[in-house]
Enzyme design. Structure first.
Site, mmCIF file in Angstrom:
data_model
loop_
_atom_site.group_PDB
_atom_site.id
_atom_site.type_symbol
_atom_site.label_atom_id
_atom_site.label_comp_id
_atom_site.label_asym_id
_atom_site.label_seq_id
_atom_site.Cartn_x
_atom_site.Cartn_y
_atom_site.Cartn_z
ATOM 1 N N ASP A 196 0.754 -1.347 -0.048
ATOM 2 C CA ASP A 196 0.147 -0.079 0.133
ATOM 3 C C ASP A 196 0.837 1.447 0.083
ATOM 4 O O ASP A 196 0.431 2.156 -0.921
ATOM 5 C CB ASP A 196 -0.853 0.125 1.375
ATOM 6 C CG ASP A 196 -1.900 -0.970 1.444
ATOM 7 O OD1 ASP A 196 -2.137 -1.754 0.232
ATOM 8 O OD2 ASP A 196 -2.505 -1.084 2.600
ATOM 9 N N LYS B 271 6.708 -9.061 -5.728
ATOM 10 C CA LYS B 271 5.361 -9.143 -5.889
ATOM 11 C C LYS B 271 4.667 -7.915 -5.568
ATOM 12 O O LYS B 271 5.228 -7.021 -4.609
ATOM 13 C CB LYS B 271 4.839 -10.066 -4.813
ATOM 14 C CG LYS B 271 3.557 -10.895 -5.368
ATOM 15 C CD LYS B 271 3.252 -12.190 -4.297
ATOM 16 C CE LYS B 271 2.069 -12.571 -4.288
ATOM 17 N NZ LYS B 271 1.028 -11.639 -3.472
ATOM 18 N N ASP C 210 -24.861 40.949 13.338
ATOM 19 C CA ASP C 210 -25.906 41.050 14.183
ATOM 20 C C ASP C 210 -25.302 40.926 15.545
ATOM 21 O O ASP C 210 -24.457 40.132 15.863
ATOM 22 C CB ASP C 210 -26.853 39.966 13.972
ATOM 23 C CG ASP C 210 -27.665 40.410 12.564
ATOM 24 O OD1 ASP C 210 -27.659 41.408 12.241
ATOM 25 O OD2 ASP C 210 -28.432 39.555 12.239
ATOM 26 N N LYS D 106 -29.837 44.515 16.485
ATOM 27 C CA LYS D 106 -31.166 43.562 16.240
ATOM 28 C C LYS D 106 -31.322 42.915 17.345
ATOM 29 O O LYS D 106 -30.685 41.915 17.751
ATOM 30 C CB LYS D 106 -30.729 42.502 15.102
ATOM 31 C CG LYS D 106 -30.755 43.190 13.495
ATOM 32 C CD LYS D 106 -32.343 42.931 13.219
ATOM 33 C CE LYS D 106 -32.343 43.259 11.805
ATOM 34 N NZ LYS D 106 -32.503 41.792 11.230
ATOM 35 N N GLY E 229 -27.585 32.011 12.852
ATOM 36 C CA GLY E 229 -28.479 30.805 12.010
ATOM 37 C C GLY E 229 -28.202 31.000 10.749
ATOM 38 O O GLY E 229 -27.196 31.389 9.913
ATOM 39 N N MET F 101 -38.333 33.096 18.471
ATOM 40 C CA MET F 101 -38.762 34.222 18.980
ATOM 41 C C MET F 101 -40.188 33.974 19.579
ATOM 42 O O MET F 101 -41.018 35.103 19.762
ATOM 43 C CB MET F 101 -38.995 35.330 17.838
ATOM 44 C CG MET F 101 -37.502 35.476 17.092
ATOM 45 S SD MET F 101 -37.784 36.695 15.973
ATOM 46 C CE MET F 101 -38.136 35.585 14.428
HETATM 47 N N1 SAH Z 1 -31.964 33.262 11.118
HETATM 48 C C1 SAH Z 1 -31.810 32.534 12.478
HETATM 49 C C2 SAH Z 1 -33.062 32.964 13.209
HETATM 50 C C3 SAH Z 1 -33.250 34.341 13.550
HETATM 51 S S1 SAH Z 1 -34.529 34.651 14.393
HETATM 52 C C4 SAH Z 1 -31.724 31.025 12.351
HETATM 53 O O1 SAH Z 1 -31.679 30.500 11.394
HETATM 54 O O2 SAH Z 1 -31.432 30.547 13.447
HETATM 55 C C5 SAH Z 1 -33.827 34.878 16.171
HETATM 56 C C6 SAH Z 1 -34.345 33.528 16.924
HETATM 57 O O3 SAH Z 1 -33.651 32.341 16.695
HETATM 58 C C7 SAH Z 1 -34.187 33.747 18.497
HETATM 59 O O4 SAH Z 1 -35.203 34.748 19.105
HETATM 60 C C8 SAH Z 1 -34.417 32.202 19.117
HETATM 61 O O5 SAH Z 1 -35.641 31.844 19.130
HETATM 62 C C9 SAH Z 1 -33.700 31.632 18.117
HETATM 63 N N2 SAH Z 1 -32.226 31.377 17.907
HETATM 64 C C10 SAH Z 1 -31.222 31.714 17.404
HETATM 65 N N3 SAH Z 1 -30.123 31.434 17.995
HETATM 66 C C11 SAH Z 1 -30.261 30.663 18.965
HETATM 67 C C12 SAH Z 1 -29.850 29.861 20.052
HETATM 68 N N4 SAH Z 1 -28.371 29.751 19.962
HETATM 69 N N5 SAH Z 1 -30.331 29.235 20.909
HETATM 70 C C13 SAH Z 1 -31.673 29.366 21.101
HETATM 71 N N6 SAH Z 1 -32.575 30.216 19.988
HETATM 72 C C14 SAH Z 1 -31.729 30.654 18.929
#
Ligand code: SAH
Length: 473
Positions: free
Chosen positions: A22, A44, A246, A268, A300, A381
């Site tokens: 290998d 071989k 944010d 925000k 997120g 939220m």
């Molecule tokens: N775009 C983001 C959501 C934005 S709205 C996503 O896709 O996750 C913001 C909300 O997301 C917060 O009020 C909460 O409800 C949730 N959130 C985001 N991060 C979080 C975390 N680490 N733990 C718990 N809730 C979270």
């Protein structure tokens, strides 16, 4: 410096790999990739080597090692499984001025092979001088993920422009300026998306002294744990001139961005917008028009309750190029880190994401659709509306004992998972014990949380018990 790094041109350079297993195969493949004139010596050989020999111009000598067989070689790899033979090969090579590498024996090496990141013609070599190949490989993986896949093509394209640039710009300083602009332009950030004519147009503009056009990358930063960033998010954060972020983005995440970028926090938070949405939209337009590469970093995923779409519409109006980099959304991140599978064959075949905040007065959710059986409900939220959520869900037929999880600061070292039921939800929320951000997960899947809990930051951080993380009613 333990060793001196060089890049060796192997064309017309007789090389031999001694061994047929290998490791010999890996070494032979690498040499063939670099166009070596290759001989393999082994009584071989393994199936992969047979295939390699069939596909390439390789001289195969099916014999035991004998110094006569390597006397005309300039580079040799000893990869037999016999240490005495390997030592003999080494001694012969040293005496006869042949470059020798003995696999896994730094003491028997005149040269060692580095770990490489190959974006030919760009090649990055990492060496530990044979001390720790595994560490070198890990460093390689880090570099690998931070460089755009198209880097090689970009370098090739730049190479094809060199003589034109030389003709157009007479002084070294002018040429340097051109290349600085070229490498900050969208040719680099969007290489594989741009058509040839579009690249040509950008080059022509740059040659006429125009500075690079700005652009905006709408990048999802994931829910908190900075290691959940995607490779692409990280690359954009490291290329950007300005990071517009944010409030929810953690410092650890920001620390991964380009150090000399400008950082602008646009807030925000509910009832506390540092900047109103229109101001943010205008800011992005202004920065891009000034030629900046703007990384608009959002918590997120940018297209899930993130108003990402609205920010992009303004960019479209102003004809500013943009890209969107998706990410782990809070529902996926919080559920995974709380040990709650959002779907499960026994409990939920569907999952619904809703926001607890209405964009317009009098805009109500379709409660009936939210109480369907075999369904997990995730409310973003939603904490400040806990009372209303409880009342409406029960009024529309949901069992008051339906399990509910509130995941607070999910995926971060401060994560807490509060388990209750629909009936107990408002008390828990009102007791003011739950910090922000928080996500509600409602459904039978929540029953699995205790069993599948794997992420226990309190335990990891302070050695305390699981109950700090799982706060039961
Ligand atoms: N775009 C983001 C959501 C934005 S709205 C996503 O896709 O996750 C913001 C909300 O997301 C917060 O009020 C909460 O409800 C949730 N959130 C985001 N991060 C979080 C975390 N680490 N733990 C718990 N809730 C979270």
């Amino acid at each position: 410096m333990e060793q001196f790094p060089i890049f060796l041109n192997l064309t017309n350079f007789p090389c031999a790999v001694i061994g047929g297993g290998d490791v010999a195969y890996r070494k032979a493949s690498a040499l063939i990739k670099a166009q070596a004139e290759l001989t393999i010596i082994a009584p071989k050989i393994c199936d992969e080597l047979v295939e390699l020999v069939q596909q390439h111009n390789i001289n195969l000598i099916q014999k035991n090692y004998d110094s006569n067989l390597i006397k005309d070689m300039r580079l040799v790899v000893a990869a037999t499984d016999d240490e005495t033979v390997n030592a003999e090969i080494y001694q012969y090579c040293e005496a006869n001025k042949i470059l020798i590498n003995t696999v896994d024996s730094p003491a028997y090496c005149r040269y060692t092979t580095p770990s490489i990141v190959d974006r030919s013609p760009i090649l990055i070599a990492i060496s530990s001088a044979g001390m720790s190949p595994v560490l070198a490989r890990r460093i390689r993986a880090t570099i690998e993920s931070s460089l755009p896949q198209a880097l090689g093509e970009i370098a090739q394209y730049a190479g094809s422009l060199r003589s034109r640039v030389k003709q157009k710009f007479k002084t070294i300083e002018q040429r340097r300026m051109f290349w600085e602009n070229f490498f900050s332009s969208s040719i680099v950030s969007r290489f594989r998306q741009l058509k040839t004519e579009q690249k040509e147009q950008i080059v022509a503009d740059l040659m006429n002294g125009e500075t690079a056009q700005g652009e905006v990358w709408l990048v999802g930063a994931g829910p908190g744990d900075e290691e959940l960033l995607t490779i692409k998010a990280l690359q954009k954060m490291q290329l950007a001139d300005v990071i517009v972020y944010d409030r929810l983005i953690s410092q650890k995440t920001l620390d991964l961005a380009r150090k000399d970028a400008d950082f602008i926090c646009v807030g925000k938070q509910k009832n506390y917008h540092l900047k109103q949405q229109e101001e943010i939209n205008d800011l992005l337009v202004r920065l891009a028009k000034a030629g900046k590469k703007v990384c608009r970093l959002k918590g997120g995923d940018p297209f899930i309750f993130g108003r990402g779409g609205e920010e992009l519409e303004t960019l479209v109006q102003h004809q500013i190029p943009f890209q969107v980099i998706p990410a782990v959304t809070a529902a996926a991140g919080c559920a995974s880190y709380a040990g709650i599978p959002l779907t499960h064959r026994d409990y939920a075949r569907k999952v619904v994401f809703v926001t607890g905040q209405n964009s317009k007065e009098g805009d109500h959710p379709d409660w009936q659709a939210l109480v369907r059986p075999y369904q997990t409900l995730v409310i973003y939220m939603g904490l400040t509306r806990a009372d209303l959520i409880k009342t409406e869900l029960i009024n529309h037929g949901m069992d008051k004992n339906m399990p509910v999880a509130i995941v607070e600061k999910g995926t971060t070292p401060e994560q807490k998972v509060h388990i209750t039921d629909l009936n107990g939800l408002p008390q828990l929320a009102e007791q003011n014990k739950v910090g922000s951000p928080a996500l509600l997960i409602i459904g039978d899947v929540v029953k699995l949380a205790g069993k599948l809990n794997w992420f226990n930051p309190d335990e990891v951080e302070e050695g305390s018990s699981t109950f700090n993380t799982y706060i039961k009613p």
